[in-house]
Design an enzyme around this catalytic site. Sequence first.
Site, short mmCIF file in Angstrom:
data_model
loop_
_atom_site.label_atom_id
_atom_site.label_comp_id
_atom_site.label_asym_id
_atom_site.label_seq_id
_atom_site.Cartn_x
_atom_site.Cartn_y
_atom_site.Cartn_z
N HIS A 66 0.84 -1.19 0.00
CA HIS A 66 0.00 0.00 0.00
C HIS A 66 0.88 1.25 0.00
O HIS A 66 1.72 1.40 0.89
CB HIS A 66 -0.90 0.04 1.23
CG HIS A 66 -1.69 -1.22 1.46
ND1 HIS A 66 -2.16 -1.60 2.69
CD2 HIS A 66 -2.09 -2.19 0.59
CE1 HIS A 66 -2.82 -2.74 2.59
NE2 HIS A 66 -2.80 -3.12 1.33
N TYR A 129 2.99 2.39 13.95
CA TYR A 129 3.41 3.40 12.98
C TYR A 129 2.77 4.75 13.26
O TYR A 129 1.61 4.84 13.67
CB TYR A 129 3.13 2.97 11.54
CG TYR A 129 1.74 2.48 11.23
CD1 TYR A 129 0.84 3.29 10.55
CD2 TYR A 129 1.33 1.19 11.58
CE1 TYR A 129 -0.43 2.84 10.23
CE2 TYR A 129 0.07 0.73 11.26
CZ TYR A 129 -0.82 1.57 10.59
OH TYR A 129 -2.07 1.11 10.27
#
Length: 465
Positions: A66, A129
């Site tokens: 992605h 993240y």
Amino acid sequence: MTDLTVHTTAIPGLLVLDLPLPGDSRGWFKENWQRQKMVAAGLPDFGPVQNNISYNQAVGVTRGIHAEPWDKYISVATGRVFGAWVDLREGDSFGATYWHEITPGVAVFVPRGVGNAFQTLEAPAAYTYLVNDHWSAAAQARYTFLNLADETAAIPWPIPLADAELSAKDTAHPRLVDVTPVPPRRTLVVGGGGQLGRALAELWESRAEVDVVTRAELDIADPQSVDAFDFAPYGAIVNAAAHTAVDAAETDEGRREAWAVNTTGVGRLVEAARAQRATLVHVSSDYVFDGSVPMHSEEEPPSPLGVYGQTKAAGDQVVATLPDHYIVRTSWVTGEGANFVGTMASLAERGIDPSVVDDQIGRLTFTQDLAEAIDHLLATRPAPGIYNVTSAGEPRSWAQIAAEVFALTGHDPARITPVSTAAYYAGKVGIAPRPAHSALDLAKITATGFAPREQLSALREHLQR
């Protein structure tokens, strides 16, 4: 224990960090995100606003590839994963690949447009993240995908994909040959109806990623107009909008308008740029100085004489709060539209012999050169800050410039009558004070590799055009 270290990779902007893991028999500790130290070590100051965690309870869980519309800083809190990245951005590096094992002592910075994937090697794995934009369905619609099994990328998955756990969506993503590259972020020009806005539109007319808007489309003095405008696509904003009627700014109505556009409106652009992590280019003026010295450098503190100069100086201070900014300070702007040069050429043609002040000294700035200087700053990216930009050459008075215009248009320059500023404005009311010296030191901009044209040569070309 390793030191905090930032490493480059084969993908431009993709960085791998070694993170110190101090510990003992009880376990370890790490500073997973430490802005001051990491920026000093070479990580971009990317401004994260959201923290996410992907928890994977089985070996072989594989996610990706992605490419997202934001920058991303990844690590793991526990477990071990194999990370893979493919550059899906438009440009020479499209299709470049990199892979690396991620443990608690490793972090990776992934720039916008680089495809990201990972495979769990040791479970449970908590993959964490930081991103510098808030997730939304609209943002997800801007993702770009690549198939995990793409033969061109040829990622050496430690666990063969046939034995891994994948989502149906990830298995359906396209091969590289069918991927539309992620385009660069767009550039917005605000104030497209003015002299500089028109010059920028002409310079960048072949660039599909540039949008030039007029005040009818975006009025920075109107909070509702700014709130309704979508700044999300833009990585650079050029502010060519300003209230430049220096005498009108001394009136009650003009004063309010000048502050609304040149300071409050600029503040709205600053916050829009800050929210989108965009570079802001803002055009300043010699009127921020009182003109008491013959040549003004970028380091000189502002000392404006009138309302216009005060609003421009205040706007500059607001822009300077943005880390990624260029303040382009200029003077005596001349382009397509109403300006001193056009007025003098018209007077010469109509047989009118004007009186022109001879004790205000400076240099012309042609919008062609100003636009090219802005393009140069955005292309070369020198250190943020103030850059003086005018035409080059010996500073001259307005009267001398007027005489040159008459001569270059085939008229007798002796028709110009030089007068002092005091004599020119004697008996007139509502006149803003003018700086006596407007020449700007060009050493800083020329040191970046930009060479402004000499003003009289540029004047000749302008009049011929």
